[in-house]
Motif scaffolding. Sequence first.
Motif, PDB file in Angstrom:
ATOM      1  N   ASN A 100       0.810  -1.287  -0.030  1.00 41.15           N
ATOM      2  CA  ASN A 100      -0.073  -0.094  -0.026  1.00 41.15           C
ATOM      3  C   ASN A 100       0.991   1.293   0.027  1.00 41.15           C
ATOM      4  OD1 ASN A 100       0.941  -0.694   2.727  1.00 41.15           O
ATOM      5  ND2 ASN A 100      -0.666   0.532   3.516  1.00 41.15           N
ATOM      6  N   LYS A 101       2.272   1.169   0.159  1.00 40.60           N
ATOM      7  CA  LYS A 101       3.148   2.574   0.251  1.00 40.60           C
ATOM      8  C   LYS A 101       3.890   2.541  -1.005  1.00 40.60           C
ATOM      9  CE  LYS A 101       3.463   2.501   5.253  1.00 40.60           C
ATOM     10  NZ  LYS A 101       4.548   2.545   6.172  1.00 40.60           N
ATOM     11  N   GLY A 103       2.285   2.816  -4.273  1.00 41.78           N
ATOM     12  CA  GLY A 103       1.568   3.619  -4.879  1.00 41.78           C
ATOM     13  C   GLY A 103       1.340   3.257  -6.531  1.00 41.78           C
ATOM     14  N   PRO A 126     -10.222   3.752  -4.151  1.00 42.17           N
ATOM     15  CA  PRO A 126      -8.629   4.004  -3.659  1.00 42.17           C
ATOM     16  C   PRO A 126      -8.420   5.337  -3.397  1.00 42.17           C
ATOM     17  CG  PRO A 126      -8.933   3.649  -6.046  1.00 42.17           C
ATOM     18  CD  PRO A 126     -10.343   3.276  -5.299  1.00 42.17           C
ATOM     19  N   LEU A 127      -8.878   6.462  -3.798  1.00 43.37           N
ATOM     20  CA  LEU A 127      -8.815   7.512  -3.291  1.00 43.37           C
ATOM     21  C   LEU A 127      -9.362   7.958  -1.786  1.00 43.37           C
ATOM     22  CD1 LEU A 127      -9.723   9.774  -6.445  1.00 43.37           C
ATOM     23  CD2 LEU A 127      -7.403   9.253  -5.837  1.00 43.37           C
ATOM     24  N   ALA A 130      -6.825   6.030   0.886  1.00 41.95           N
ATOM     25  CA  ALA A 130      -5.257   6.312   0.800  1.00 41.95           C
ATOM     26  C   ALA A 130      -5.072   6.813   2.103  1.00 41.95           C
ATOM     27  CB  ALA A 130      -5.090   7.519  -0.227  1.00 41.95           C
ATOM     28  N   PRO A 131      -3.661   6.988   2.327  1.00 38.89           N
ATOM     29  CA  PRO A 131      -3.377   7.173   3.691  1.00 38.89           C
ATOM     30  C   PRO A 131      -3.377   9.008   3.789  1.00 38.89           C
ATOM     31  CG  PRO A 131      -1.377   5.732   2.465  1.00 38.89           C
ATOM     32  CD  PRO A 131      -2.651   6.040   1.473  1.00 38.89           C
ATOM     33  N   ARG A 134      -1.978  11.498   1.605  1.00 31.59           N
ATOM     34  CA  ARG A 134      -1.978  11.500   0.344  1.00 31.59           C
ATOM     35  C   ARG A 134      -3.563  11.506  -0.113  1.00 31.59           C
ATOM     36  NH1 ARG A 134       1.325   6.925  -0.177  1.00 31.59           N
ATOM     37  NH2 ARG A 134      -0.392   5.798  -1.218  1.00 31.59           N
ATOM     38  N   ARG A 135      -4.378  11.622   0.741  1.00 29.46           N
ATOM     39  CA  ARG A 135      -5.921  11.594   0.660  1.00 29.46           C
ATOM     40  C   ARG A 135      -6.432  12.915   0.143  1.00 29.46           C
ATOM     41  NH1 ARG A 135      -9.295   8.934   5.572  1.00 29.46           N
ATOM     42  NH2 ARG A 135      -7.534   7.640   5.086  1.00 29.46           N
ATOM     43  N   ILE A 181      -5.709   6.826  -9.351  1.00 27.13           N
ATOM     44  CA  ILE A 181      -4.698   7.404  -8.433  1.00 27.13           C
ATOM     45  C   ILE A 181      -3.525   7.792  -9.107  1.00 27.13           C
ATOM     46  CG2 ILE A 181      -5.570   5.634  -6.685  1.00 27.13           C
ATOM     47  CD1 ILE A 181      -2.988   4.004  -7.297  1.00 27.13           C
ATOM     48  N   PRO A 183      -1.095   6.602 -10.944  1.00 32.97           N
ATOM     49  CA  PRO A 183       0.128   5.876 -10.554  1.00 32.97           C
ATOM     50  C   PRO A 183       1.147   6.051 -11.472  1.00 32.97           C
ATOM     51  CG  PRO A 183      -1.343   4.470 -11.968  1.00 32.97           C
ATOM     52  CD  PRO A 183      -2.218   5.596 -11.784  1.00 32.97           C
TER      53      PRO A 183
END
Length: 385
Positions: A100-101, A103, A126-127, A130-131, A134-135, A181, A183
């Motif tokens: 999950n880190k 990305g 996923p948005l 997000a942590p 980064r949300r 996201i 990526p």
Amino acid sequence: MLEVSRLRKTFETDGQRALGRGRRTVNDVAQVFAVNDVSFTVEEGEMFTLLGPSGCGKTTTLRSIAGLETPDSGSIALDGRALFSRQAGKKKGAVNVAVNKRGLGMVFQSYAIWPHMSVFDNVAFPLRVAPRGRRVGEAEVKRRVTKVLETMELAAYADRHATKLSGGQQQRLALARAIVIEPPLLLLDEPLSNLDAKLRESLRYELKRLQRELGITSIYVTHDQTEALALSSKVAVMQAGQVAQLGTPREIYQRPLTKFVAEFIGTANFLDGTVRARSGQDFAVETANGVLTLTADADVTVGSAALASIRPESVQISVERPTDARNVWSGVVTTRAFLGEAMDHIVSVGQHEINVRSGPEISIEPGTPVYIRFDPSKLSLVPMS
């Protein structure tokens, strides 16, 4: 840019399952190499394909990049950032960034969409999870999701439950969720394999168009040779956990370096013989039906046994002897098959059965004497193996 260097991954197995693969024994337990010293580089904006039969290591390689598998050794770096690094036999100093880190975006073979959510909420998921660092706010979520749904031509279905979509729409939904996201790298694990042939073909070109328009660096896993040739900037053909050949689709198809690659990518005629002369990249290969001259970038020495290979569409067929007498053999048509866009003839020449593919306008009856010609520039030469 993604850099994968000397990646290795083993699985414990019994002796029978390990037969035919690179293997080792640790404490009397057989270990088979799923990935064995794999290295490659993916440039920014490329569609890079890992191609090969089941069990060749392509999905394990992809899952290692995603963080879903932990390799035994090697390194994976994205834009200079280490995602994984470990020396063989050592845990000290190892790097293994959590899934999950990393990305990364990923599209699975099964799509893995949320059946209880709407199309909009699937893409927004996923948005929203997000942590915290980064949300994004709900207004930005709506902007991004709306934009990607329009790109995927799914905006009209935003409020519909995901399970009410067709197979092709669900595939596009899974892709939308992966790219929302934004990526740096998109991973695709046989995303078209669950679709019927006609839909798979249409979505193949849609996927290529989207990848080019969005400029997303992508790694695509498939066992479908046509899919790989149509979609890819670069192709790595994998065999028994290793990269057998890496190149552009045209290089892989027209200049296979091994018999495995030539057989796996399309159809090929193989003519066994012995190299009798060589001058740079020009070879003379003696076969049971005569000497073939060809030009190839092959590491084969004079006196060595070798295979000359050529694609059926690169063999010329005629009832009259060609004016260019190089590499001309005479034979007899034994059978023919109409394929719609092409016609296949099987020509018996001495010890060989040669497959010749031409336009549908050429149709020669079985039993007819013919001449076939091998273009020296279209012949490939590979070591006998």
